[in-house]
Write a protein that holds these residues in place. Structure first.
Motif: not given
Length: 267
Positions: A122-127
């Motif tokens: 994904g473009q952003q990581p998981s929290e």
């Protein structure tokens, strides 16, 4: 080493990350404080050990902490002095993992995981992934750690995380050991300078061995520093145990340093 001794050496902490997560983690610090900077080894646990309890479950499968290859012993610390960091991934939603891939959501936690052992990052990581990476960088700043000798080892979900953390912070790690995880082949160009030793069992029913085979092939074709060990007639959990018992694993890992031209990059 006695389990109570190990638990006392793996000191409990919580990290207030910038995304608002209070991340539980354990940190082993060498008793003999050396003047020269020493390595940091990061261990990423599997999916079944998620939570916020910060209990011994987060390192109970880590052969670098327990077992015959434990780095906590006096003998090993004399030969391989290091800090050991073990963050705990949250279980706040069904899809919270070290990694974050296209299709991964609370409603569809495993959508996007291919039968070939790969996914698209994904473009952003998981929290949890974002918090853990921030924690690693903070520990490097706060402790007497050699920034050119930061290593990461992960099993199962932590194997996902090992591939993903190196892709999201390609100038941070000097060596990586993903065990029985999924990976994203599209990240090859970002990580091909990092030494990898990949482990997988050939009859893994949870995470297909094809993903590790693919990454080994791609890294080999890129003339990367890569090793691959595939255990015959070996399933998911048994592959971790065998990997941590490899006599060459610790010497191999501690022999690695960040590439000189990369160590000048901003962390």
């Amino acid at each position: 080493m006695d389990s109570q001794v190990i638990d006392s050496l793996m000191v409990k902490h919580f990290f207030p990350s910038s995304n608002g997560m209070q991340m539980p983690y354990r940190l082993f610090s060498p008793i003999d404080k050396k003047k020269e900077k020493i390595p940091l080894v990061v261990f990423l646990h599997g999916r079944g050990d998620r939570g916020i309890d910060n209990s011994a479950q987060i390192y109970h499968e880590a052969g670098i902490i327990i077992g015959s290859n434990s780095l906590l012993t006096t003998k090993m610390q004399l030969k391989y002095p290091c800090y050991i960091l073990v963050p705990q991934c949250s279980d706040k939603t069904k899809n919270e993992e070290w990694a974050k891939w296209v299709g991964n959501s609370p409603e569809t936690p495993f959508k996007g995981l291919g039968d070939n052992g790969t996914y698209t990052m994904g473009q952003q990581p998981s929290e949890s992934g974002e918090a853990a990476l921030e924690l690693i960088e903070q520990i490097i700043k706060d402790k007497n750690i050699d920034p050119d000798r930061v290593y990461i080892i992960g099993l199962s979900m932590g194997g996902f995380g090992t591939w993903e953390f190196t892709a999201r912070k390609p100038h941070l790690f000097a060596g990586a050991v993903p065990m029985a995880g999924y990976s994203d082949p599209n990240q090859l160009e970002k990580i091909k300078h990092i030494p990898f030793w990949i482990f997988h069992g050939d009859i893994d029913k949870w995470n297909p061995v094809a993903g590790s085979r693919t990454m080994f092939k791609l890294l080999s074709e890129s003339h990367s520093d890569v090793r691959y060990t595939e255990y015959k007639n070996t399933g998911h959990g048994e592959s971790f145990k065998k990997a941590f018992n490899e006599a060459e694993l610790i010497p191999w890992l501690f022999s690695k340093k960040r590439k000189t031209n990369l160590s000048r990059e901003k962390l």
